[in-house]
Design a protein around this motif. Structure first.
Motif, PDB file in Angstrom:
ATOM      1  N   LEU A   1       0.838  -1.197   0.000  1.00 56.84           N
ATOM      2  CA  LEU A   1       0.000   0.000   0.000  1.00 56.84           C
ATOM      3  C   LEU A   1       0.877   1.253   0.000  1.00 56.84           C
ATOM      4  O   LEU A   1       1.852   1.324   0.749  1.00 56.84           O
ATOM      5  CB  LEU A   1      -0.915   0.011   1.217  1.00 56.84           C
ATOM      6  N   PRO A   2       0.526   2.246  -0.813  1.00 50.78           N
ATOM      7  CA  PRO A   2       1.275   3.504  -0.824  1.00 50.78           C
ATOM      8  C   PRO A   2       0.912   4.357   0.402  1.00 50.78           C
ATOM      9  O   PRO A   2      -0.039   4.038   1.128  1.00 50.78           O
ATOM     10  CB  PRO A   2       0.805   4.169  -2.118  1.00 50.78           C
ATOM     11  N   PRO A   3       1.607   5.462   0.612  1.00 50.02           N
ATOM     12  CA  PRO A   3       1.315   6.327   1.767  1.00 50.02           C
ATOM     13  C   PRO A   3      -0.100   6.907   1.767  1.00 50.02           C
ATOM     14  O   PRO A   3      -0.667   7.153   2.821  1.00 50.02           O
ATOM     15  CB  PRO A   3       2.351   7.444   1.659  1.00 50.02           C
ATOM     16  N   SER A   4      -0.702   7.150   0.588  1.00 46.67           N
ATOM     17  CA  SER A   4      -2.088   7.627   0.538  1.00 46.67           C
ATOM     18  C   SER A   4      -2.792   7.009  -0.663  1.00 46.67           C
ATOM     19  O   SER A   4      -2.160   6.667  -1.664  1.00 46.67           O
ATOM     20  CB  SER A   4      -2.153   9.156   0.489  1.00 46.67           C
ATOM     21  N   PHE A   5      -4.120   6.864  -0.540  1.00 45.11           N
ATOM     22  CA  PHE A   5      -4.924   6.247  -1.591  1.00 45.11           C
ATOM     23  C   PHE A   5      -6.390   6.564  -1.356  1.00 45.11           C
ATOM     24  O   PHE A   5      -6.745   7.174  -0.341  1.00 45.11           O
ATOM     25  CB  PHE A   5      -4.691   4.724  -1.660  1.00 45.11           C
ATOM     26  N   MET A   6      -7.235   6.135  -2.276  1.00 46.73           N
ATOM     27  CA  MET A   6      -8.679   6.332  -2.175  1.00 46.73           C
ATOM     28  C   MET A   6      -9.317   5.035  -1.676  1.00 46.73           C
ATOM     29  O   MET A   6      -8.826   3.944  -1.959  1.00 46.73           O
ATOM     30  CB  MET A   6      -9.277   6.711  -3.530  1.00 46.73           C
ATOM     31  N   LEU A   7     -10.416   5.173  -0.959  1.00 46.24           N
ATOM     32  CA  LEU A   7     -11.131   4.025  -0.421  1.00 46.24           C
ATOM     33  C   LEU A   7     -12.608   4.183  -0.742  1.00 46.24           C
ATOM     34  O   LEU A   7     -13.228   5.172  -0.340  1.00 46.24           O
ATOM     35  CB  LEU A   7     -10.914   3.956   1.097  1.00 46.24           C
ATOM     36  N   LYS A   8     -13.175   3.227  -1.481  1.00 44.63           N
ATOM     37  CA  LYS A   8     -14.589   3.250  -1.873  1.00 44.63           C
ATOM     38  C   LYS A   8     -15.315   2.131  -1.161  1.00 44.63           C
ATOM     39  O   LYS A   8     -14.953   0.968  -1.294  1.00 44.63           O
ATOM     40  CB  LYS A   8     -14.706   3.078  -3.392  1.00 44.63           C
ATOM     41  N   ILE A   9     -16.320   2.481  -0.376  1.00 43.07           N
ATOM     42  CA  ILE A   9     -17.144   1.497   0.313  1.00 43.07           C
ATOM     43  C   ILE A   9     -18.248   1.074  -0.640  1.00 43.07           C
ATOM     44  O   ILE A   9     -18.996   1.915  -1.147  1.00 43.07           O
ATOM     45  CB  ILE A   9     -17.728   2.072   1.617  1.00 43.07           C
ATOM     46  N   VAL A  10     -18.341  -0.225  -0.897  1.00 44.22           N
ATOM     47  CA  VAL A  10     -19.328  -0.754  -1.841  1.00 44.22           C
ATOM     48  C   VAL A  10     -20.734  -0.451  -1.325  1.00 44.22           C
ATOM     49  O   VAL A  10     -21.045  -0.666  -0.154  1.00 44.22           O
ATOM     50  CB  VAL A  10     -19.135  -2.275  -2.044  1.00 44.22           C
ATOM     51  N   GLY A  11     -21.577   0.111  -2.207  1.00 47.43           N
ATOM     52  CA  GLY A  11     -22.954   0.426  -1.855  1.00 47.43           C
ATOM     53  C   GLY A  11     -23.142   1.818  -1.268  1.00 47.43           C
ATOM     54  O   GLY A  11     -24.254   2.179  -0.911  1.00 47.43           O
ATOM     55  N   ARG A  12     -22.079   2.591  -1.154  1.00 46.37           N
ATOM     56  CA  ARG A  12     -22.176   3.957  -0.623  1.00 46.37           C
ATOM     57  C   ARG A  12     -21.849   4.939  -1.748  1.00 46.37           C
ATOM     58  O   ARG A  12     -21.141   4.612  -2.688  1.00 46.37           O
ATOM     59  CB  ARG A  12     -21.183   4.184   0.534  1.00 46.37           C
ATOM     60  N   ASP A  13     -22.344   6.166  -1.659  1.00 43.94           N
ATOM     61  CA  ASP A  13     -22.149   7.143  -2.730  1.00 43.94           C
ATOM     62  C   ASP A  13     -21.058   8.160  -2.397  1.00 43.94           C
ATOM     63  O   ASP A  13     -21.160   9.322  -2.737  1.00 43.94           O
ATOM     64  CB  ASP A  13     -23.462   7.846  -3.066  1.00 43.94           C
ATOM     65  N   PHE A  14     -20.011   7.694  -1.703  1.00 41.11           N
ATOM     66  CA  PHE A  14     -18.889   8.578  -1.411  1.00 41.11           C
ATOM     67  C   PHE A  14     -17.589   7.788  -1.456  1.00 41.11           C
ATOM     68  O   PHE A  14     -17.588   6.563  -1.436  1.00 41.11           O
ATOM     69  CB  PHE A  14     -19.059   9.276  -0.060  1.00 41.11           C
TER      70      PHE A  14
END
Length: 140
Positions: free
Chosen positions: A73-86
């Motif tokens: 894993l890099p120092p920063s990244f995006m995280l998408k929760i399945v079923g959520r709109d953010f």
């Protein structure tokens, strides 16, 4: 949480005399209580790579992820929760085996997909009239 376990806010390190001393180096105290979850999520790296993971617990400022240790894993990244709109922009705080701790830097609302817009634009069926009479007069 059972009464005999210390609460995260009560985790002060005590000397034998009973005086508080600062936490061990590298230990970062949590600001909020975390809530246990088992959400399915996707880590999105900035090069487009997607890594499946689970969110084991979460608070307003951070989360614990379950992600196989074979993924770097890099120092920063995006995280998408399945079923959520953010989507969350996070910073890696720690990594131990198949778990990783992240700090939440920013939350962004995702644009609504065209499919959702189309389904919202189509009128819904009116089922309130089922089983009711239509105002016919039977005696005329």
């Amino acid at each position: 949480m059972p009464d005999f376990l210390p609460q995260p806010t009560d985790l002060a390190f005590l000397t034998p005399e009973g005086n508080e001393r600062p936490a061990a180096p590298g230990h970062i105290a949590r600001r909020e209580e975390r809530s246990a979850t088992n959400w399915i999520a996707i880590i999105r790296l900035f090069d487009g790579t997607e890594i499946p993971c689970n969110i084991k617990d979460i608070s307003k400022s951070g989360a614990k992820l379950g992600v196989p240790e074979t993924y770097e894993l890099p120092p920063s990244f995006m995280l998408k929760i399945v079923g959520r709109d953010f989507v969350l922009r996070v910073t890696l705080a720690w990594r131990r085996g198949n778990y990783a701790g992240v700090r939440i830097d920013r939350i962004a609302k995702l644009p609504q997909s065209e499919e959702k817009k189309a389904s919202a634009a189509t009128p819904t069926q009116d089922y309130h009239s089922i089983g009711s009479r239509r105002g016919h007069s039977f005696g005329d």
